[in-house]
Write a protein that holds these residues in place. Structure first.
Motif, mmCIF file in Angstrom:
data_model
loop_
_atom_site.group_PDB
_atom_site.id
_atom_site.type_symbol
_atom_site.label_atom_id
_atom_site.label_comp_id
_atom_site.label_asym_id
_atom_site.label_seq_id
_atom_site.Cartn_x
_atom_site.Cartn_y
_atom_site.Cartn_z
ATOM 1 N N CYS A 52 -3.603 -2.013 -10.592
ATOM 2 C CA CYS A 52 -4.202 -2.050 -9.311
ATOM 3 C C CYS A 52 -5.689 -2.494 -9.096
ATOM 4 N N ASP A 53 -6.262 -1.556 -10.605
ATOM 5 C CA ASP A 53 -7.495 -0.649 -10.467
ATOM 6 C C ASP A 53 -7.862 -2.355 -10.992
ATOM 7 N N LYS A 54 -7.778 -2.355 -12.119
ATOM 8 C CA LYS A 54 -8.017 -3.921 -12.871
ATOM 9 C C LYS A 54 -8.351 -5.143 -11.677
ATOM 10 N N THR A 55 -7.147 -4.921 -10.705
ATOM 11 C CA THR A 55 -7.768 -6.370 -9.985
ATOM 12 C C THR A 55 -8.653 -5.965 -9.344
ATOM 13 N N GLN A 56 -9.218 -4.952 -9.217
ATOM 14 C CA GLN A 56 -10.674 -4.236 -8.105
ATOM 15 C C GLN A 56 -12.343 -5.341 -8.956
ATOM 16 N N TYR A 57 -11.167 -5.364 -10.195
ATOM 17 C CA TYR A 57 -12.709 -5.894 -10.545
ATOM 18 C C TYR A 57 -12.198 -6.836 -11.186
ATOM 19 N N ASN A 58 -11.373 -8.272 -11.085
ATOM 20 C CA ASN A 58 -10.903 -8.938 -11.820
ATOM 21 C C ASN A 58 -10.500 -8.648 -12.812
ATOM 22 N N ASP A 59 -10.546 -8.005 -13.528
ATOM 23 C CA ASP A 59 -9.818 -8.067 -14.780
ATOM 24 C C ASP A 59 -8.942 -7.977 -14.765
ATOM 25 N N ALA A 60 -7.607 -8.049 -13.825
ATOM 26 C CA ALA A 60 -6.660 -8.431 -14.174
ATOM 27 C C ALA A 60 -5.642 -9.611 -14.342
ATOM 28 N N THR A 61 -5.403 -10.409 -15.207
ATOM 29 C CA THR A 61 -4.364 -11.849 -15.077
ATOM 30 C C THR A 61 -3.628 -11.938 -14.195
ATOM 31 N N TRP A 103 -0.563 -12.965 -14.117
ATOM 32 C CA TRP A 103 1.228 -12.807 -14.225
ATOM 33 C C TRP A 103 0.942 -11.076 -14.271
ATOM 34 N N GLU A 104 -0.280 -9.797 -14.294
ATOM 35 C CA GLU A 104 -0.184 -9.278 -14.119
ATOM 36 C C GLU A 104 -0.428 -9.068 -12.825
ATOM 37 N N LYS A 105 -1.175 -10.118 -11.650
ATOM 38 C CA LYS A 105 -1.051 -9.595 -10.539
ATOM 39 C C LYS A 105 0.677 -9.879 -10.023
ATOM 40 N N ILE A 106 0.767 -10.434 -10.761
ATOM 41 C CA ILE A 106 2.386 -10.900 -9.857
ATOM 42 C C ILE A 106 3.412 -10.003 -10.062
ATOM 43 N N LYS A 107 3.250 -9.631 -11.133
ATOM 44 C CA LYS A 107 3.959 -7.962 -11.567
ATOM 45 C C LYS A 107 3.674 -6.896 -10.592
ATOM 46 N N LEU A 108 2.397 -6.943 -10.457
ATOM 47 C CA LEU A 108 1.821 -5.990 -9.024
ATOM 48 C C LEU A 108 2.112 -6.219 -8.028
ATOM 49 N N THR A 109 2.587 -7.223 -7.719
ATOM 50 C CA THR A 109 3.007 -7.917 -6.203
ATOM 51 C C THR A 109 4.315 -6.980 -6.472
ATOM 52 N N LEU A 110 5.293 -8.025 -6.679
ATOM 53 C CA LEU A 110 6.815 -7.349 -7.391
ATOM 54 C C LEU A 110 6.578 -6.030 -8.043
ATOM 55 N N HIS A 111 6.375 -5.398 -7.690
ATOM 56 C CA HIS A 111 6.407 -4.059 -8.466
ATOM 57 C C HIS A 111 6.188 -2.922 -6.589
ATOM 58 N N LEU A 112 4.867 -3.889 -5.820
ATOM 59 C CA LEU A 112 5.192 -3.675 -4.701
ATOM 60 C C LEU A 112 6.133 -3.561 -3.339
ATOM 61 N N ALA A 113 6.621 -4.445 -3.863
ATOM 62 C CA ALA A 113 7.809 -5.544 -2.969
ATOM 63 C C ALA A 113 8.927 -4.080 -2.042
ATOM 64 N N TYR A 114 8.936 -3.380 -4.107
ATOM 65 C CA TYR A 114 10.326 -2.005 -3.811
ATOM 66 C C TYR A 114 9.990 -1.222 -3.793
ATOM 67 N N CYS A 115 8.833 -0.502 -3.873
ATOM 68 C CA CYS A 115 7.836 0.342 -4.167
ATOM 69 C C CYS A 115 6.945 0.718 -3.495
ATOM 70 N N VAL A 116 7.763 2.194 -2.074
ATOM 71 C CA VAL A 116 6.604 2.726 -0.803
ATOM 72 C C VAL A 116 5.742 2.877 -1.306
ATOM 73 N N ALA A 117 5.484 4.082 -2.706
ATOM 74 C CA ALA A 117 5.116 5.267 -2.972
ATOM 75 C C ALA A 117 3.517 4.367 -2.846
ATOM 76 N N CYS A 118 3.039 3.227 -3.626
ATOM 77 C CA CYS A 118 2.651 2.564 -4.669
ATOM 78 C C CYS A 118 2.003 1.536 -3.515
ATOM 79 N N ARG A 119 2.808 1.198 -1.931
ATOM 80 C CA ARG A 119 2.454 0.149 -1.505
ATOM 81 C C ARG A 119 1.392 1.788 -0.774
#
Ligand SMILES: [Zn+2]
Length: 85
Positions: free
Chosen positions: A16-25, A27-43
């Motif tokens: 999440c922090d990396k995406t703020q600096y456009n430093d995430a790939t 694939w990393e963004k996809i994995k983050l999106t998936l994580h957010l789909a089931y993790c309320v805390a990170c949402r």
């Protein structure tokens, strides 16, 4: 770099922090999106960052069919593994 599809909360927040600096790939963004789909805390964590939310929405829309198919097959495999536990 880790190959597993399910991120821990710590990894998700780091991505999440990396995406703020456009430093995430992509694939990393996809994995983050998936994580957010089931993790309320990170949402909740990412909700504080409207910029990121906007970015994810944009990227989700821009995912082409090839990426979506690849993502779906990897996800299916991982879900099958989880169900076997
Ligand atoms: Zn989480």
């Amino acid at each position: 770099m880790s190959n597993k599809i399910f991120l821990s909360c710590e990894e998700a927040n780091h991505t999440c922090d990396k995406t703020q600096y456009n430093d995430a790939t992509l694939w990393e963004k996809i994995k983050l999106t998936l994580h957010l789909a089931y993790c309320v805390a990170c949402r909740k964590y990412t909700k504080n960052n409207t910029k990121l939310t906007h970015l994810i929405k944009q990227k989700s829309v821009k995912l082409d069919i090839k990426e979506k198919t690849k993502m779906q097959s990897v996800l299916d495999k991982e879900l099958a593994k989880q169900n076997n536990n």
